[in-house]
Each structure stands twice: as C-alpha cells, then as structure tokens.
Design a protein around this motif. Structure first.
Motif, short mmCIF file in Angstrom:
data_model
loop_
_atom_site.label_atom_id
_atom_site.label_comp_id
_atom_site.label_asym_id
_atom_site.label_seq_id
_atom_site.Cartn_x
_atom_site.Cartn_y
_atom_site.Cartn_z
N LEU A 15 8.87 -4.94 -0.79
CA LEU A 15 8.35 -3.63 -1.16
C LEU A 15 6.93 -3.67 -1.73
CD1 LEU A 15 11.56 -2.15 -2.83
CD2 LEU A 15 10.65 -1.60 -0.57
N SER A 16 6.47 -4.87 -2.11
CA SER A 16 5.16 -4.96 -2.76
C SER A 16 4.07 -5.56 -1.87
CB SER A 16 5.28 -5.80 -4.04
OG SER A 16 5.72 -7.12 -3.74
N PRO A 18 1.69 -5.62 1.34
CA PRO A 18 1.18 -4.76 2.42
C PRO A 18 1.58 -5.24 3.81
CG PRO A 18 -0.53 -5.20 0.80
CD PRO A 18 0.63 -6.08 0.45
N TYR A 20 4.38 -6.54 4.86
CA TYR A 20 5.71 -6.05 5.21
C TYR A 20 5.75 -4.53 5.27
CZ TYR A 20 7.19 -10.83 4.16
OH TYR A 20 7.32 -12.19 4.14
N ILE A 21 5.04 -3.89 4.37
CA ILE A 21 5.04 -2.42 4.33
C ILE A 21 4.45 -1.85 5.62
CG2 ILE A 21 4.07 -0.40 3.18
CD1 ILE A 21 4.18 -1.96 0.56
N LEU A 25 6.35 0.51 8.42
CA LEU A 25 5.88 1.83 8.81
C LEU A 25 5.64 1.92 10.32
CD1 LEU A 25 3.35 2.58 5.90
CD2 LEU A 25 5.63 3.56 6.24
#
Length: 256
Positions: A15-16, A18, A20-21, A25
């Motif tokens: 979750l922290s 970028p 993986y985020i 998305l």
C-alpha cells in the motif's frame, strides 16, 4: 503471531510503494474499460473476448502456481508475475480495442521508467560496508577469517530479485570465522575496478567474492562468465554450493 506480523508488513509495503500502487491502478482500470465497453461492442466480440479472458485467466493462474513453487524469493515471484500479467492484459486489450492495448503499453513503459520494484531491505546478520570499511576489515586481520561480500546496486533488476538471498544466507551461516558484508556499488562505483568488477549496464551485478585473510578465494559469477549475456538466477542453494558454506560451517562446529 509472526505470520500475522509478516502479512501486515507485506500489506503495508504493497500500500505504500508507488511501484505496486501504479500496477494495481493499471490492472484495475481494465475492469472500468471492460464495463463501459459492453454497450458499444457487439455480442459476438463480447463472447469472443470473454472466452479469451477465461483462457488468459487460467493460463495466468497456472503460471502463478508454477512460479510460486519455483521462485525462491518474494521479489523474484512478484517480478515474474507482474511481467506475465502485463503481457496477458495487453493481449486481451488488443481484442477489445487496439488503442486500449497501446495505452497500456504506454502506461507500463511510464511505470517502468518512473518507479522501481523495492528490494528486500533486511540485512540479516550481514554488515553494510563502504569500500574503505571493507578494505580496513580485510587488512587488519583481527576479524573473521572468511568474509563473503555481496557487491550490488539498488538500480539493478537482478540485485532486486536476489536481494533476499544474501541476508538469509548470513543468518544461517554467520559464525566467528565467517562474516557477511554488503557493498553498494551504486553508491561507490569507483570501487568496482579495485575488485575487478565491470559495471557496464549493471547487468553483471550482483557479484559475490569470498575472502580468506584479505585474499580472494573465489567469486560468483566467475571472471570467465563476465562476457556472457546472462547468468544463472541467484539462489541461496547456488551460493551455498558455490562457496561451500556448509563445509565452512562444519569446520567451525568441529573447531577446525
């Protein structure tokens, strides 16, 4: 309790970071595009697309199972799974609309350029050293008889994939006669020449060198492999066998 803690740490990293985020998305956006296209796409294309999605899903699930069994580290597993997921997503998007597939190619290229998969940040019992500290340790002669040193760079994909192996080896094999150290050549590139390491495009890294009383005993990959385009995947078993770490541990246990 430890498993819950590890799971919490893993979710917190997901979750922290970028890296993986942005991937999440991008993959989630396909659901949005897929839902909004139902009214504009003919039933025949929709049925064909659904069949291909099911086939891609089954093939991807099979790959996940195979990679889960074969890959030794979480970093390698994630790198391979995301690579195949991007291929499958782009291929399926091509059926829906070639412009969507091109859009994904651009998005994944931007993610590759702007972010990087995080490496394992643990050290185990290994010491993070500067080249000067390593030289001092080796020349003083009042520390461990053997030093196994990993020369890595945080910008190297191979180093990221294998970043968990060395700390875990250090935990298993560290003794009073064998110590482990890590030198980041991304921070100290001038030290590469001193240890006979060719940085080039960082493709040779990581390099592992075993020192005995300040003298190099052996290294991996060996010098005659430097010119080759690819090297074997770094695993704990490979390093343990190449440097005969079980023999060194047995020597220590037997007091030799």
């Amino acid at each position: 309790m430890d498993k819950k803690k590890n799971l919490f740490e893993w979710l917190n990293q997901i979750l922290s970071e970028p890296y993986y985020i942005f991937h999440f998305l991008a993959f989630f956006s396909y659901i949005v595009f897929r839902s909004s296209s139902n009214a504009a796409v003919s039933p025949r294309i929709t049925a064909h697309l659904l069949n291909r999605e099911i086939q891609a899903g089954l093939a991807f699930a099979a790959l996940v199972v195979v990679k889960m069994a074969r890959e030794e580290t979480w970093e390698s597993f994630v790198a391979d799974i995301l690579f195949y997921a991007k291929i499958f997503l782009t291929a399926v998007s091509l059926i829906l609309d070639y412009r969507l597939a091109l859009w994904y190619l651009v998005v994944f290229s931007v993610i590759y350029i702007t972010t990087q998969q995080p490496a394992f940040d643990g050290l185990g019992t290994a010491s993070k050293l500067t080249p000067l500290q390593l030289e001092t340790i080796l020349t003083e002669g009042n520390t461990s008889r053997f030093w196994l040193v990993e020369f890595r760079a945080s910008c190297s994909c191979r180093c990221i994939r294998s970043s968990r192996c060395f700390p875990e080896l250090a935990i298993t094999y560290s003794t009073k006669i064998l110590s482990f150290g890590i030198v980041d050549l991304g921070l100290f590139p001038n030290a590469a020449e001193k240890f006979g390491i060719s940085l080039g495009s960082m493709g040779q890294l990581p390099v592992y060198i075993l020192f005995e009383n300040a003298a190099e005993v052996t290294r991996f990959p060996e010098l005659d492999f430097e010119a080759k385009a690819s090297h074997p995947d770094i695993t704990k078993r490979l390093l343990s066998r190449h440097f005969e770490l079980d023999r060194l541990l047995l020597q220590y246990v037997n007091g030799r």
